[in-house]
Design a protein around this motif. Sequence first.
Motif, PDB file in Angstrom:
ATOM      1  N   LEU A 278       0.801  -1.184   0.115  1.00 47.53           N
ATOM      2  CA  LEU A 278       0.168  -0.016   0.049  1.00 47.53           C
ATOM      3  C   LEU A 278       0.883   1.177  -0.162  1.00 47.53           C
ATOM      4  O   LEU A 278       0.664   2.364  -0.677  1.00 47.53           O
ATOM      5  CB  LEU A 278      -0.929  -0.008   0.977  1.00 47.53           C
ATOM      6  N   VAL A 282       0.919   3.610  -3.327  1.00 49.37           N
ATOM      7  CA  VAL A 282       0.523   5.048  -3.079  1.00 49.37           C
ATOM      8  C   VAL A 282       1.543   5.864  -3.355  1.00 49.37           C
ATOM      9  O   VAL A 282       1.226   7.183  -3.955  1.00 49.37           O
ATOM     10  CB  VAL A 282      -0.196   5.210  -1.776  1.00 49.37           C
ATOM     11  N   ALA A 283       2.660   5.580  -2.628  1.00 48.40           N
ATOM     12  CA  ALA A 283       3.927   6.721  -2.987  1.00 48.40           C
ATOM     13  C   ALA A 283       4.049   6.867  -4.456  1.00 48.40           C
ATOM     14  O   ALA A 283       4.647   7.964  -4.862  1.00 48.40           O
ATOM     15  CB  ALA A 283       5.170   6.208  -2.292  1.00 48.40           C
ATOM     16  N   ALA A 292      -6.509  -0.466   1.102  1.00 48.06           N
ATOM     17  CA  ALA A 292      -6.581   0.173   2.499  1.00 48.06           C
ATOM     18  C   ALA A 292      -7.761  -0.229   3.321  1.00 48.06           C
ATOM     19  O   ALA A 292      -7.593  -0.576   4.184  1.00 48.06           O
ATOM     20  CB  ALA A 292      -6.703   1.713   2.037  1.00 48.06           C
TER      21      ALA A 292
ATOM     22  N   ASP B 271       2.933   3.140  13.239  1.00 44.90           N
ATOM     23  CA  ASP B 271       1.381   2.837  12.972  1.00 44.90           C
ATOM     24  C   ASP B 271       0.468   3.949  13.411  1.00 44.90           C
ATOM     25  O   ASP B 271      -0.121   4.530  12.574  1.00 44.90           O
ATOM     26  CB  ASP B 271       1.035   1.645  13.581  1.00 44.90           C
ATOM     27  N   THR B 275       1.304   5.134   9.555  1.00 35.37           N
ATOM     28  CA  THR B 275       0.454   4.082   8.921  1.00 35.37           C
ATOM     29  C   THR B 275      -1.191   3.944   9.057  1.00 35.37           C
ATOM     30  O   THR B 275      -1.889   3.913   7.824  1.00 35.37           O
ATOM     31  CB  THR B 275       1.029   2.746   9.320  1.00 35.37           C
ATOM     32  N   LEU B 276      -1.510   4.048  10.083  1.00 38.11           N
ATOM     33  CA  LEU B 276      -3.104   4.120  10.172  1.00 38.11           C
ATOM     34  C   LEU B 276      -3.681   5.200   9.534  1.00 38.11           C
ATOM     35  O   LEU B 276      -4.839   5.099   8.835  1.00 38.11           O
ATOM     36  CB  LEU B 276      -3.598   3.984  11.716  1.00 38.11           C
ATOM     37  N   LEU B 278      -2.644   6.622   6.864  1.00 33.80           N
ATOM     38  CA  LEU B 278      -2.510   6.578   5.501  1.00 33.80           C
ATOM     39  C   LEU B 278      -3.464   5.572   4.874  1.00 33.80           C
ATOM     40  O   LEU B 278      -4.324   5.771   4.172  1.00 33.80           O
ATOM     41  CB  LEU B 278      -1.170   5.902   5.007  1.00 33.80           C
ATOM     42  N   GLU B 279      -3.690   4.282   5.814  1.00 37.81           N
ATOM     43  CA  GLU B 279      -4.528   3.595   5.604  1.00 37.81           C
ATOM     44  C   GLU B 279      -6.179   4.117   5.470  1.00 37.81           C
ATOM     45  O   GLU B 279      -6.835   3.744   4.517  1.00 37.81           O
ATOM     46  CB  GLU B 279      -4.554   2.427   6.577  1.00 37.81           C
ATOM     47  N   PRO B 289       0.013  10.662  -1.752  1.00 42.93           N
ATOM     48  CA  PRO B 289       1.198  10.082  -1.880  1.00 42.93           C
ATOM     49  C   PRO B 289       2.537  10.516  -1.125  1.00 42.93           C
ATOM     50  O   PRO B 289       3.485   9.870  -0.857  1.00 42.93           O
ATOM     51  CB  PRO B 289       1.532  10.599  -3.496  1.00 42.93           C
ATOM     52  N   ALA B 292       2.494   8.512   1.824  1.00 48.59           N
ATOM     53  CA  ALA B 292       3.198   7.266   1.637  1.00 48.59           C
ATOM     54  C   ALA B 292       4.764   7.286   1.380  1.00 48.59           C
ATOM     55  O   ALA B 292       5.612   6.280   1.987  1.00 48.59           O
ATOM     56  CB  ALA B 292       2.733   6.704   0.337  1.00 48.59           C
ATOM     57  N   ARG B 293       5.323   8.179   0.860  1.00 44.33           N
ATOM     58  CA  ARG B 293       6.574   8.611   0.522  1.00 44.33           C
ATOM     59  C   ARG B 293       7.569   8.925   2.129  1.00 44.33           C
ATOM     60  O   ARG B 293       8.554   8.409   2.229  1.00 44.33           O
ATOM     61  CB  ARG B 293       6.969   9.642  -0.226  1.00 44.33           C
ATOM     62  N   LEU B 295       6.542   8.138   4.746  1.00 47.29           N
ATOM     63  CA  LEU B 295       6.513   6.830   5.513  1.00 47.29           C
ATOM     64  C   LEU B 295       7.430   5.712   5.107  1.00 47.29           C
ATOM     65  O   LEU B 295       8.404   5.108   6.043  1.00 47.29           O
ATOM     66  CB  LEU B 295       5.041   6.142   5.491  1.00 47.29           C
ATOM     67  N   GLY B 296       7.696   5.569   3.848  1.00 48.01           N
ATOM     68  CA  GLY B 296       8.760   4.679   3.377  1.00 48.01           C
ATOM     69  C   GLY B 296      10.266   5.539   3.756  1.00 48.01           C
ATOM     70  O   GLY B 296      11.130   4.469   4.266  1.00 48.01           O
ATOM     71  N   ARG B 299      10.745   4.574   7.626  1.00 43.82           N
ATOM     72  CA  ARG B 299      10.886   2.948   7.725  1.00 43.82           C
ATOM     73  C   ARG B 299      12.581   2.808   7.317  1.00 43.82           C
ATOM     74  O   ARG B 299      12.964   2.079   7.894  1.00 43.82           O
ATOM     75  CB  ARG B 299      10.094   2.230   6.880  1.00 43.82           C
TER      76      ARG B 299
END
Lengths: 306, 306
Positions: A278, A282-283, A292, B271, B275-276, B278-279, B289, B292-293, B295-296, B299
């Motif tokens: 996900l 999404v990114a 989602a 999370d 994460t949550l 985003l979801e 986006p 999401a980026r 978050l990547g 991580r």
Amino acid sequence: MSLRIAMVGAGAVGGWYAGLLALAGNEVACLARGDAETLRRDGLLLRDGRSERRVRLAAVETDPGRLGRFDLVAVALKATANHRLAELVEPLAKPGATLLTLQNGMGNAEALAGLRGPEPVVAGLCFVCINRTAPGVIENSLPGHIRLAAAEGPTQARVRACASLLRHAGVEAREDDSLESVLWRKLCWNIPFNGLAIAAGGVTTDRILGDAALRERARRLMLEVQSAAAARGAPFGDDHIRRQLEVTAGMGAYRPSSLIDYLAGREVEVDPIWTLPLERGVAAGAAMPELARLLGEIRARLARRG
Amino acid sequence: MSLRIAMVGAGAVGGWYAGLLALAGNEVACLARGDAETLRRDGLLLRDGRSERRVRLAAVETDPGRLGRFDLVAVALKATANHRLAELVEPLAKPGATLLTLQNGMGNAEALAGLRGPEPVVAGLCFVCINRTAPGVIENSLPGHIRLAAAEGPTQARVRACASLLRHAGVEAREDDSLESVLWRKLCWNIPFNGLAIAAGGVTTDRILGDAALRERARRLMLEVQSAAAARGAPFGDDHIRRQLEVTAGMGAYRPSSLIDYLAGREVEVDPIWTLPLERGVAAGAAMPELARLLGEIRARLARRG
């Protein structure tokens, strides 16, 4: 060529390929947990539609420090145990060894590559139906194939070596140029079928295909995965989706690995199968509302399970 | 009215509000870990721009079984410890007690509500700048306010009671109709500032505002949070974004809680904060986006940290 191989994890996938590699004449040692005693005493029993084969392993240990060092360290742990990779894998790798992940979903190759040492990492995605039905007893209901790709650095030669080793053991091994592409094609099955099996309360794949609403959700999830793969530069065609649906129809009442974990009260591989795809999709600009939503439902099911 | 109150967690937020509630005449007991010995011996030291106040707690324990039962159980644990909620909170709650989460991000109220027992759950989102600078020493550099909302069931009366209790202790407590709305408004700060502080390699909020590229990312992340909140039926206006930027400019070289955790090698609340949201945002149809980026990147930073 016979190799010294360590298999980390003796569940369905680890047990199956450890067994085949040992049957092919390699020296295969296994790092196991609960099943170690049985594996040491009885070896592995591999069953498929045609045959039942028993095979002894060169060594079975719970402590990696007692196994020695290997040319190839294959990892078939559940990804939820990846925080233990350093402790489990580093003591097993000879200098220059190949590390091969046979795990599900995203983030595993990165986790292996993050270990100290310059070992090249190869990823093998297993398009198979394998279940561990009792300690040391592994049943394969769909021969399937493994798609291998380089995960880190210029390891195409290592990919070729792994493919050749596996083919020699009777496994259909395909070499692929792009790990990204292989991951999304595998997720095109795992995301809908592992996911809906849990979200629908614990159902087998035949029930997903047999229910109009669930089947439609599976189809939409596959289309989202397809669009994410394309957005990440690893497109696949509609034929792949069609083939996944056909293969699944032939599986009967199959229980995906996540469903088995869910029903057994074990940790489910949420991040590699749903969360990371996900995030990455999404990114890259893909719209993934179905995924989602599915992830939210899975989390709710897992929370209720306690 | 004086209440028997248990505070679960004695970090920055837990320590600060436990101290204020005790100063206001309530009987406040604290469930702590590493700081328990210091808290028992010296009590809490609360510092803000104007004053320094020392306050003794009614009891400090590491084992909830030794504390007794309370009318109000407030939870100020890091969300990464939520898997211990049942064990820590259930022994503390009188029948009919109110459970109040003062934690960051999404999923905490659901986790509390998932405990056995019909206790009503209230959520309090803390719009403050509080740091624990040493065991038992809590510094508040921005008085700020708490926004309270009902999390589960018809608990508006409980919300009112919590607000009144906090106001009586000198806290600016606002009652809100919608937890969803409060959560997104708080995340409108935490998502960009906690996140970019880590993604940029460990920088304070002034560095984010002072760097054109980071500031622009913060702005875009806030707009994504705004669109997600609207898609979830809890819209907020541009004025909220503007106010967040103004307040942040006044904070100076502030270290968001996640940055402190990151730099100290502790678990980060990934999370609940990224994460949550985003979801849930993507599931509601928002395009996120940038989140999401981010978050990547977070991580990847956490993985490299090892």
